[in-house]
Design an enzyme around this catalytic site. Structure first.
Site, PDB file in Angstrom:
ATOM      1  N   GLU A 142       4.125  16.941  -1.209  1.00 30.12           N
ATOM      2  CA  GLU A 142       3.168  16.687  -0.130  1.00 30.12           C
ATOM      3  C   GLU A 142       3.543  15.489   0.730  1.00 30.12           C
ATOM      4  O   GLU A 142       3.316  15.490   1.945  1.00 30.12           O
ATOM      5  CB  GLU A 142       1.752  16.527  -0.706  1.00 30.12           C
ATOM      6  CG  GLU A 142       1.104  17.829  -1.173  1.00 30.12           C
ATOM      7  CD  GLU A 142       1.674  18.389  -2.470  1.00 30.12           C
ATOM      8  OE1 GLU A 142       2.397  17.652  -3.177  1.00 30.12           O
ATOM      9  OE2 GLU A 142       1.408  19.562  -2.793  1.00 30.12           O
TER      10      GLU A 142
ATOM     11  N   HIS B  87      -9.282  22.909  -7.727  1.00 27.35           N
ATOM     12  CA  HIS B  87      -9.333  23.776  -6.555  1.00 27.35           C
ATOM     13  C   HIS B  87     -10.695  23.702  -5.892  1.00 27.35           C
ATOM     14  O   HIS B  87     -11.085  24.606  -5.161  1.00 27.35           O
ATOM     15  CB  HIS B  87      -9.005  25.232  -6.935  1.00 27.35           C
ATOM     16  CG  HIS B  87      -7.640  25.375  -7.532  1.00 27.35           C
ATOM     17  ND1 HIS B  87      -7.410  25.186  -8.872  1.00 27.35           N
ATOM     18  CD2 HIS B  87      -6.446  25.630  -6.969  1.00 27.35           C
ATOM     19  CE1 HIS B  87      -6.113  25.339  -9.108  1.00 27.35           C
ATOM     20  NE2 HIS B  87      -5.503  25.601  -7.975  1.00 27.35           N
TER      21      HIS B  87
END
Ligand SMILES: Cc1ncc(C[n+]2csc(CCOP(=O)(O)OP(=O)(O)O)c2C)c(N)n1
Ligand SMILES: [Mg+2]
Length: 729
Positions: A459, A529
């Protein structure tokens, strides 16, 4: 230069050793000595408490001058770190510029008094503003090289355009440009070093990584940071690289190494890594004392390697300059450094009123009415004909990306799994991936692998490269696959992406867009999530944060995010991606919504409910029930953008209802609502008939078992209960 060169050498084109002219040898020495003289003058100023910080390049001069003289300022691109004084002098930064930064003057060209000394920046020289963070700049260098290559391959995309950020982002590029990124050996332990050489290697980018190896990272010796103590051995198997490991105390050897590295890069063969062994002659900075952790013998051995003393002997030995001529030169350079310091100490200091300048773009305000471009333009349905197809939030985000990519060739889209297929041949038989939520589906197929591609699974790599792309005038629209995994990029977002404009006093900016699916209510999404956490990002000055609650808003706000001149975090609630009740007709390719304009999704006079994201629908359900069962008339404001946010809309509503609830899905404590509630209590106290109430998730993470998830996240019943209680006051 106007330097005296001993008559024996100046008389002809006689070349000194290694094929360098006498003139060049003297220039090398001049730059090295000047660098040391500026350091020593700064150290004096620090001891006199006239400046506030000092870090020196003493011992690194030979390596850096070699790099400077092998490359072209204002043509190539430079991502230095704090020790690179000699490099920057060699590129054209003046001692006066450096002293202006040391005193923190208003006219400091690097930052206007915002950054410490030696945090270099010069737009004309292509020295990109550097932060204090170790290794972040390497990923900017990679993105910068990618942008240069992109413009060379697509020169038409460099054209200026009105109506969006391109009006303010000038583009320069050269087909054979090189990017230099420097770093200390200790900082090669950072993941960003490995993430940068990964992409540079894979994409054969023209980046020269220079490791300035002085054997220490503050007090930590090289073998602690680098297994085996030698970074060259560890990186040796990266493909496409040109490697050189050199004596960093010999400027001629260094110059040759950088010339060869640059030739490899300019020829398009790939990146290079020049590993120079040098010495750190002073402590890490004036805040450090290396006698606390180094033995005397080691420090003495290093002192004997002083590249300036060595070069001086060499110039005398080779008859380039006499000792007397060198003395004269040195006195002149010391005088220049002292004179620069004296002048800088007289320079005006920045005004306090200037502090908030350049947090955001002053050129293009995303709240301005110009972004309220048009009413939605339904694509079908004329004269009562067939109603236009309704499309989900996922569809309309995809449609916006597609429209904007057609309109603006500077947009690239990348991230994890965002391509249809990296192996293009697969698309002959497979339909393509296009993102784990399919938000980028079909974009690679339409726009090609040069504009839509998969990143490594890293990321910081995604965001760091975006900074490099954007500062060259491109518009990276990148995806973080799940908000839950944005954290490895946090350093890049907080210290680089959002800060570049402010710390460079408005000279550089990186208006990239980061799209991130966020939030819970997924039934089984569990901890990793389902996270929220938007307030952590609204706490970062310089970053716009957007959080739409429905398809049409997502389309119009994403368009503004892409066209605007600030970095934007665009949060997409994944529970809403495919909700049928949030669908809308395709609004046309120019539909935009300005930032900072809340929407009254339900008008009412009894209680104001300020919310956004997935709680908008849940608040509506609660409000309907409150009306039905308790005759309470709730007004709901959907903020739509969290930074900036629409204070006027909140204040107007609260003045009318005198009661307010702020509700969000994120955890209650230190959440987004805390700021809004505090401001209401502060500025609207006289308008309130009841305390300001907040609703948020429990102060924990979201559990997998739906029974637990339901209890952790706010539900319509939670909101209804608060409404009823608040009305009792
Ligand atoms: C991300 C980050 N962590 C820690 C620091 C604090 N720090 C500044 S310089 C430094 C050591 C760097 O050593 P090295 O990379 O070898 O460079 P040198 O100073 O020796 O040239 C550290 C730990 C920082 N600036 N950034
Ligand atoms: Mg070091």
């Amino acid at each position: 230069m106007g330097l005296a060169i001993s008559s024996a050498r100046a008389s002809g084109a006689h070349a000194a050793a290694d094929g360098l002219t006498a003139q060049m040898m003297v220039e090398i020495y001049r730059l090295m000595f000047l660098s040391r003289a500026v350091d020593d003058r700064e150290i004096l100023l620090k001891r006199q408490q006239k400046i506030f910080f000092q870090v020196s390049g003493a011992g690194h001069e030979a390596l850096q001058v070699g790099a400077a003289l092998a490359l072209r300022p204002g043509y190539d691109w430079f991502f230095p770190y704090y020790r690179d004084r000699a490099l920057c002098l060699g590129l054209g930064v003046t001692p006066y510029d450096m002293m202006l930064q040391a005193v923190g003057a208003a006219t400091d060209p690097a930052s206007g008094g915002r950054q410490m000394p030696t945090h270099w920046s010069s737009r004309p020289l292509h020295i990109v503003s550097s932060s204090s963070s170790t290794a972040t700049q390497l990923l900017h260098a990679v993105g910068c090289a990618e942008a240069g290559r992109y413009f060379s391959r697509n020169p038409e995309s460099a054209a200026k355009a009105e109506g969006d950020y391109r009006a303010f982002r000038d583009v320069e590029f050269h087909g054979d440009e090189v990017v230099l990124a420097t770093i200390g050996e200790g900082s090669t332990s950072q993941g960003e070093f490995w993430e940068a050489i990964n992409t540079a290697s894979n994409q054969k980018l023209p980046v020269i990584f220079c490791v300035e190896d002085n054997g220490y990272a503050i007090s930590v010796p090289v073998e602690v940071n680098t297994p085996g103590g030698n970074i060259s051995r560890l990186v040796a198997n990266f493909p496409n690289f040109h490697f050189a490991e050199v004596d960093g105390n010999d400027p001629v050897v260094c110059l040759r190494a950088f010339q060869e590295a640059a030739a490899h890069c300019r020829a398009g063969l790939g990146p290079a890594l020049v590993h120079g062994h040098c010495v750190r002659l002073y402590s890490h900075s004036l805040s450090d004392d290396d006698r606390n952790y180094r033995c005397a013998a080691e420090r003495e051995t290093d002192a004997l390697c002083d590249p300036i003393a060595r070069m001086r002997s060499r110039l005398i030995g080779e008859g380039v300059l006499t000792a007397q001529e060198l003395d004269e030169l040195e006195r002149k350079l010391e005088h220049d450094a002292a004179e620069a310091a004296e002048r800088a100490l007289e320079a005006p200091l920045p005004e306090v009123e200037s502090i908030t300048a350049h947090v955001y773009s002053e050129d293009l305000d995303p709240t301005r009415a110009a972004f309220a471009t048009e009413q939605p333009q339904p694509s079908a349905s004329v004269n009562g004909q067939k109603a236009p197809a309704l499309r989900t939030m996922a569809d309309l985000i995809n449609a916006c990306l597609r429209d904007e990519m057609r309109r603006d060739p500077r947009i690239v889209v990348y991230g994890e799994d965002v391509a249809d297929a990296s192996r293009e041949e697969a698309l002959a038989e497979a339909k393509g991936k296009g993102g784990v939520f399919k938000l980028t589906a079909g974009l690679q197929t339409e726009f090609g692998s040069g504009r839509v591609f998969n990143s490594p699974l890293a990321e910081a790599n995604i965001v760091g490269r975006a900074v490099g792309y954007a500062l060259r005038g491109m518009k990276p629209v990148v995806e973080i696959q799940f908000f839950d995994y944005i954290w490895p990029a946090m350093h890049q977002i907080h210290n680089e992406l959002a800060l570049l404009r402010w710390r460079s006093n408005g000279v550089w900016a990186s208006p990239a867009v980061i799209r991130a699916p966020i939030g819970g209510y997924l039934t089984g999404g569990s901890i990793y999530h389902s996270q929220s956490g938007e307030s952590i990002f609204t706490h970062i000055p310089g970053l716009r944060v957007v959080f739409p609650s429905n398809s049409l808003d997502a389309n119009g706000l994403l368009r503004t995010a892409i066209r605007c001149d600030d970095p934007v975090l665009f949060l997409e609630h994944k529970r809403l991606y495919r909700e049928t009740y949030l669908r809308a007709a395709y609004p046309g390719p120019d539909f935009a919504i300005p930032f900072g304009k809340a929407k009254v999704v339900r008008a009412g006079a009894g209680i104001t409910l300020v919310t956004y994201g997935a709680l908008v629908t849940r608040a509506l359900q609660a409000a309907q029930q409150a009306e039905r069962e308790h005759s309470i008339d709730v007004e709901i404001l959907d903020l739509r953008t969290l930074n900036p946010y629409d204070w006027e809309a909140i204040a107007t509503s609260v003045r009318k209802t005198n009661r307010v609830i702020v509700a969000h899905e994120d955890m209650l404590s230190w959440g987004y609502g805390a700021e809004i509630a505090a401001r209401i209590a502060d500025e609207l106290f006289d308008d309130l008939d009841a305390p300001v109430r907040r609703i948020g998730a429990m102060d924990t993470f979201v559990a997998y078992q739906p029974k637990l998830e339901d209890a952790i996240l706010p539900q319509p019943e939670t909101i209804l209960k608060a409404i009823v209680e608040l009305k009792r006051y």
